[in-house]
Design a protein around this motif. Structure first.
Motif, short mmCIF file in Angstrom:
data_model
loop_
_atom_site.label_atom_id
_atom_site.label_comp_id
_atom_site.label_asym_id
_atom_site.label_seq_id
_atom_site.Cartn_x
_atom_site.Cartn_y
_atom_site.Cartn_z
N SER A 1 11.49 9.42 0.25
CA SER A 1 10.08 9.80 0.14
C SER A 1 9.19 8.57 0.19
O SER A 1 9.63 7.45 -0.09
CB SER A 1 9.81 10.59 -1.14
OG SER A 1 10.12 9.84 -2.29
N PHE A 2 7.93 8.79 0.56
CA PHE A 2 6.95 7.70 0.50
C PHE A 2 5.58 8.29 0.15
O PHE A 2 5.29 9.46 0.42
CB PHE A 2 6.90 6.88 1.79
CG PHE A 2 6.35 7.59 3.01
CD1 PHE A 2 5.02 7.47 3.37
CD2 PHE A 2 7.18 8.37 3.82
CE1 PHE A 2 4.50 8.09 4.49
CE2 PHE A 2 6.68 9.00 4.96
CZ PHE A 2 5.34 8.86 5.29
N SER A 3 4.75 7.44 -0.48
CA SER A 3 3.44 7.88 -0.94
C SER A 3 2.52 6.68 -1.08
O SER A 3 2.93 5.53 -0.83
CB SER A 3 3.56 8.61 -2.28
OG SER A 3 3.78 7.67 -3.34
N ASP A 4 1.30 6.91 -1.55
CA ASP A 4 0.36 5.81 -1.79
C ASP A 4 0.39 5.36 -3.25
O ASP A 4 -0.56 4.71 -3.72
CB ASP A 4 -1.06 6.20 -1.38
CG ASP A 4 -1.62 7.38 -2.17
OD1 ASP A 4 -0.95 7.84 -3.12
OD2 ASP A 4 -2.73 7.85 -1.85
N ARG A 5 1.48 5.65 -3.96
CA ARG A 5 1.56 5.27 -5.38
C ARG A 5 1.40 3.76 -5.56
O ARG A 5 0.83 3.31 -6.57
CB ARG A 5 2.88 5.72 -5.99
CG ARG A 5 2.96 5.47 -7.50
CD ARG A 5 4.30 5.83 -8.09
NE ARG A 5 4.65 7.23 -7.87
CZ ARG A 5 5.69 7.82 -8.45
NH1 ARG A 5 6.47 7.15 -9.28
NH2 ARG A 5 5.96 9.09 -8.19
N THR B 1 0.80 -1.22 0.00
CA THR B 1 0.00 0.00 0.00
C THR B 1 0.84 1.28 0.00
O THR B 1 0.32 2.36 -0.28
CB THR B 1 -0.93 0.04 1.23
OG1 THR B 1 -0.14 -0.18 2.41
CG2 THR B 1 -2.00 -1.03 1.13
N ILE B 2 2.11 1.16 0.34
CA ILE B 2 2.98 2.34 0.44
C ILE B 2 4.18 2.16 -0.48
O ILE B 2 4.86 1.14 -0.41
CB ILE B 2 3.46 2.56 1.89
CG1 ILE B 2 2.29 2.63 2.86
CG2 ILE B 2 4.31 3.83 1.98
CD1 ILE B 2 2.71 2.72 4.33
N ALA B 3 4.43 3.16 -1.31
CA ALA B 3 5.64 3.17 -2.15
C ALA B 3 6.69 4.01 -1.46
O ALA B 3 6.40 5.10 -0.96
CB ALA B 3 5.32 3.75 -3.52
#
Length: 350
Positions: free
Chosen positions: A330-334, A260-262
């Protein structure tokens, strides 16, 4: 208003009141708020300067113990999302402190977590029986429903950035959590470094399933990551927007390390001036080395070591380094956006 229009308006109002009692809503009245022509997030750009908040993080150690708090964390609240404990609409972030001699008890939850270490080199995390030392710049991940605990055997505090998919799990009503109560039967212990030896050396167990959602490697060492970036840098091939940007990957599938997290690491060479960029994943950035600025529309965010900042979905920005190489985590929901076919990007301001 003509008699015809008045009659039509009256009928609609009466109809709306009639169906409201039956928990019905006319789509045509709310469609513009449900299906948007482009992303519109209440999340706003924000930077947390580490030198400004470090004192508060350490002071939290004086006012509450790990026994009382379990996780001693100061949440990074996005000012556009007050009272929601979110840094973006889909992600949670916080600064966690563990002092010398402390432990945070073993527990598990359905939320997936990452820890990015900002300060210290003597704390540890144990994940499903395997212990790893946490050093500055290391990315440590905890899979959904994996037993984990933290401790600090050293003489100095350790501070790390927590990133979790709490809002996503909350939205799906899929949250479960429990402490580890059976101290007589802990998770089967594994030797330190077992996961790296088993999965991070170009090898994999012959009978291991290839559809593992979370990476079996749970500590991505910064020393190894930094060395890899330095070697790749010699090719002198720079993306116009990102410099040299790599994702943390699951070695069994090639997918993101978490479902769920990139998570990403990127190197901006000295004097780099990035082209304009935007994407649908709201992203949390941390400066690991160097200093620079990120231009967000007309806003200029200046960052240096350990500063954390967030860029909302579909907001145009560009990264610039100053007089030395800069490294940004960095992290995101990608990860989940791409699995659902939702992710988009736009380069060079087009």
């Amino acid at each position: 208003m003509s008699e015809t229009n008045y009659s039509s308006s009256y009928k609609r109002t009466s109809f709306y009141k009639q169906i409201e009692k039956k928990s019905l809503t006319p789509l045509w009245e709310v469609m513009q708020d449900l299906v948007l022509p482009k992303p519109s997030s209440p999340c706003i750009p924000k930077i947390w300067k580490y030198d400004d908040i470090r004192k508060d993080i350490l002071e939290a150690g004086d006012i509450i113990s790990t026994e009382e708090a379990e996780s001693r964390v100061l949440i990074l609240d996005n000012p556009g999302l007050p009272g929601t404990s979110r840094i973006t609409r889909s992600l949670y972030a916080g600064m966690q402190l563990i002092l010398p001699g402390e432990t945070a008890r073993n527990h598990r939850h359905t939320q997936t977590a990452l820890r990015f270490v900002l300060e210290g080199s003597s704390a540890y995390t144990t994940v499903d029986g395997e212990r790893t030392t946490m050093k500055r710049g290391d990315l440590v991940i905890t899979p959904s429903w994996g037993w984990h605990e933290h401790g600090n055997d050293g003489d100095h505090p350790t501070i790390w950035l927590d990133g979790l998919d709490i809002p996503l799990v909350q939205f799906l009503d899929a949250s479960f959590a429990e402490p580890y109560e059976d101290n007589t039967n802990p998770p089967l212990p594994k030797a330190d470094g077992d996961s790296i030896a088993r999965y991070g050396s170009g090898l994999a167990p012959v009978d291991n399933p290839s559809n593992t959602l979370t990476s079996p490697i749970f500590n991505y060492s910064y020393s190894e990551t930094r060395d890899a970036l330095e070697k790749m840098k010699r090719n002198d091939k720079w993306d116009a927007c990102h410099g040299l940007k790599m994702k943390y990957a699951n070695p069994l599938t090639g997918d993101y390390a978490m479902p769920t997290i990139a998570a990403f690491i990127q190197l901006l060479p000295s004097g780099f001036m990035g082209q304009k960029y935007r994407s649908t994943d709201s992203t949390v950035f941390v400066c690991v080395e160097g200093e620079g600025k990120t231009i967000v529309n007309d806003l200029e965010i200046n960052w240096t070591k350990n500063d954390t900042f967030v860029i909302p979905s579909w907001v145009q920005h560009s990264h610039n380094s100053y007089n030395s190489d800069a490294v940004i985590f960095s992290f995101s929901d990608r990860a989940i956006q791409q699995k659902c076919g939702l992710w988009r990007e736009n380069r060079y301001g087009n």
